[in-house]
Design an enzyme around this catalytic site. Sequence first.
Site, PDB file in Angstrom:
ATOM      1  N   TYR A 146      75.046 -29.817  52.272  1.00 53.46           N
ATOM      2  CA  TYR A 146      73.685 -29.836  52.964  1.00 53.46           C
ATOM      3  C   TYR A 146      73.730 -30.994  53.696  1.00 53.46           C
ATOM      4  O   TYR A 146      74.499 -32.016  53.394  1.00 53.46           O
ATOM      5  CB  TYR A 146      72.622 -29.969  51.983  1.00 53.46           C
ATOM      6  CG  TYR A 146      71.226 -30.128  52.358  1.00 53.46           C
ATOM      7  CD1 TYR A 146      70.411 -31.441  52.181  1.00 53.46           C
ATOM      8  CD2 TYR A 146      70.468 -29.077  53.100  1.00 53.46           C
ATOM      9  CE1 TYR A 146      69.131 -31.606  52.884  1.00 53.46           C
ATOM     10  CE2 TYR A 146      69.213 -29.432  53.586  1.00 53.46           C
ATOM     11  CZ  TYR A 146      68.765 -30.916  53.532  1.00 53.46           C
ATOM     12  OH  TYR A 146      67.397 -30.858  54.000  1.00 53.46           O
ATOM     13  N   ASP A 241      79.906 -36.497  56.854  1.00 58.31           N
ATOM     14  CA  ASP A 241      78.351 -36.630  56.463  1.00 58.31           C
ATOM     15  C   ASP A 241      78.573 -37.528  55.072  1.00 58.31           C
ATOM     16  O   ASP A 241      78.586 -37.258  54.234  1.00 58.31           O
ATOM     17  CB  ASP A 241      77.742 -35.342  56.275  1.00 58.31           C
ATOM     18  CG  ASP A 241      76.388 -35.922  55.813  1.00 58.31           C
ATOM     19  OD1 ASP A 241      75.312 -34.825  56.047  1.00 58.31           O
ATOM     20  OD2 ASP A 241      76.088 -36.799  55.791  1.00 58.31           O
ATOM     21  N   LYS A 269      70.214 -43.148  53.489  1.00 58.11           N
ATOM     22  CA  LYS A 269      69.821 -43.459  51.964  1.00 58.11           C
ATOM     23  C   LYS A 269      69.894 -45.054  51.706  1.00 58.11           C
ATOM     24  O   LYS A 269      69.115 -45.775  52.134  1.00 58.11           O
ATOM     25  CB  LYS A 269      70.549 -42.419  50.975  1.00 58.11           C
ATOM     26  CG  LYS A 269      70.087 -41.109  51.196  1.00 58.11           C
ATOM     27  CD  LYS A 269      70.921 -40.273  50.359  1.00 58.11           C
ATOM     28  CE  LYS A 269      70.737 -38.817  50.544  1.00 58.11           C
ATOM     29  NZ  LYS A 269      69.478 -38.249  50.085  1.00 58.11           N
TER      30      LYS A 269
HETATM   31  P1  KE4 Z   1      67.320 -36.952  55.031  1.00 54.86           P
HETATM   32  O1  KE4 Z   1      67.027 -36.054  56.127  1.00 54.86           O
HETATM   33  O2  KE4 Z   1      66.888 -36.150  53.668  1.00 54.86           O
HETATM   34  O3  KE4 Z   1      67.309 -38.442  54.950  1.00 54.86           O
HETATM   35  O4  KE4 Z   1      68.936 -36.772  54.886  1.00 54.86           O
HETATM   36  C1  KE4 Z   1      69.558 -35.158  55.000  1.00 54.86           C
HETATM   37  C2  KE4 Z   1      70.875 -35.263  54.236  1.00 54.86           C
HETATM   38  C3  KE4 Z   1      71.985 -35.419  55.003  1.00 54.86           C
HETATM   39  N1  KE4 Z   1      73.113 -35.334  54.685  1.00 54.86           N
HETATM   40  C4  KE4 Z   1      73.565 -35.293  53.225  1.00 54.86           C
HETATM   41  C5  KE4 Z   1      74.871 -35.029  52.751  1.00 54.86           C
HETATM   42  C6  KE4 Z   1      72.225 -35.393  52.145  1.00 54.86           C
HETATM   43  O5  KE4 Z   1      72.231 -35.059  50.895  1.00 54.86           O
HETATM   44  C7  KE4 Z   1      70.805 -35.326  52.897  1.00 54.86           C
HETATM   45  C8  KE4 Z   1      69.775 -35.217  51.854  1.00 54.86           C
HETATM   46  N2  KE4 Z   1      69.731 -35.290  50.427  1.00 54.86           N
HETATM   47  C9  KE4 Z   1      68.839 -34.498  49.773  1.00 54.86           C
HETATM   48  C10 KE4 Z   1      68.987 -34.458  48.349  1.00 54.86           C
HETATM   49  N3  KE4 Z   1      70.308 -34.088  48.054  1.00 54.86           N
HETATM   50  C11 KE4 Z   1      67.426 -35.341  50.181  1.00 54.86           C
HETATM   51  C12 KE4 Z   1      66.368 -34.914  48.972  1.00 54.86           C
HETATM   52  C13 KE4 Z   1      65.285 -34.053  49.734  1.00 54.86           C
HETATM   53  O6  KE4 Z   1      65.719 -33.085  50.429  1.00 54.86           O
HETATM   54  O7  KE4 Z   1      63.973 -34.050  49.343  1.00 54.86           O
END
Ligand code: KE4
Length: 429
Positions: A146, A241, A269
């Site tokens: 993801y 990523d 993060k």
């Molecule tokens: P954000 O847009 O949520 O800050 O990041 C997206 C993203 C990009 N790349 C990786 C590897 C990620 O894990 C994420 C977002 N992670 C999720 C949890 N696995 C965020 C939690 C959520 O979607 O509420």
Amino acid sequence: MKLKTHKSKKLWNYSLKHLAGGVNSPVRAFNAVGGTPIFIKAAKGARLSDVDGNSYLDYVTSWGVMIHGHADRDIQAALCAALTKGTSYGAPTEAEAVLAEMIKKALPSIEKLRFVSSGTEAVMSAIRLARGYTGRDKIVKFTGCYHGHADSLLVKAGSGAATFGAPSSPGVPAAFARNTVSLEYNDIEGFLKFMKRSGGEVACVIVEPIAANMGLVLPRPGFLKALRKACSASGSVLIFDEVITGFRVGFGGAQGLYGIKPDLTTLGKIIGGGLPVGAYGGSEKIMKNLSPAGKVYQAGTLSGNPLAMAAGCAAIRKLSKPGVYKKLEASGAAMEKGLRRIMVKSGLPLTLNRVGSLFTLFFSKGPLENWTGAAACDTRRYAEYFWAMAERGVYLPPSQFETCFISTAHTAADIAATLEAAEGALSGK
Ligand code: KE4
């Protein structure tokens, strides 16, 4: 003991009246585990407190953001100091360049970087930059990884996988999805076969160097190296990523752990210290194509926000101190040792994957090396485990397809208490 959830229930009904689906991010709605989402009132160190007065050891840590635990004294102090000078100027500040330099020192593959306000924005921008730099449209991702909710990435493996992607969400135009190919994670042969045939059309290959969005799945030996070699051969941009793994699995991220140099890296993060930050960066050769120096456009009102930069600098500074990752590894190893003992005792079909302070207990006999394996997990059993642990004061990710995070605030006693809860939860006692 049954959780008190009266106030969470009340707030859930209130939120459902005003917020789409009651939440600001889908996973928080607890659809994967059922029941009422737990509303958090406050957090300190390794613990969360909910609105009904329940206290939990936290293994979500805001999806990996809070590596120092909640309400960290040093990060709070940095934020308070920044707050006295205002909150947002929409103009350059020293702190942006200071944090960028700190990140570059940790990740030498990054010669120039750009801050944005989320991981999604970082990935979306990196993809556009790779397409602008190569003049190609096709991108390759891996099923089960993801990368945020940008259209190009809300794509599942289409029929015949290595041909066209199909939208995994309404609203993503089929024409758009067709430029994304989703291959199987860890399938080196399948990837090389595709790149041999179509590598010349591929703008970029984006991968979670350690996958943490299907539960934790580690790269097979040689997988990342194969991506690096094939991208170099075809002139495609290799994007790591590292939104989760960046500063998590080591000060140098997964690229430092495995010694593979990507062309672009996306981050988020941890680098925001709990405030909204994303970043993408890489070689000068590629980054110089970004506006205003180059023609690939990307912009953001709150990019490099002073508060987020202050929190990020404090968070990264703390991670550069000796012994931090040794402590995280020791906590992770203690958790793994205890869970493996409990797994054997339970006799249940379980698999544990761990790297450093990241781990996932899969309700499947495994091995767990790709989405096909993860998708076969007993998610109903996971949901029971989630609630059994919550009732024992342990807050796990509300989905089998997420990863647990240990912070530096978790003590040996916290790990022991978590293992005691897990033993009870898995044995039904
Ligand atoms: P954000 O847009 O949520 O800050 O990041 C997206 C993203 C990009 N790349 C990786 C590897 C990620 O894990 C994420 C977002 N992670 C999720 C949890 N696995 C965020 C939690 C959520 O979607 O509420």
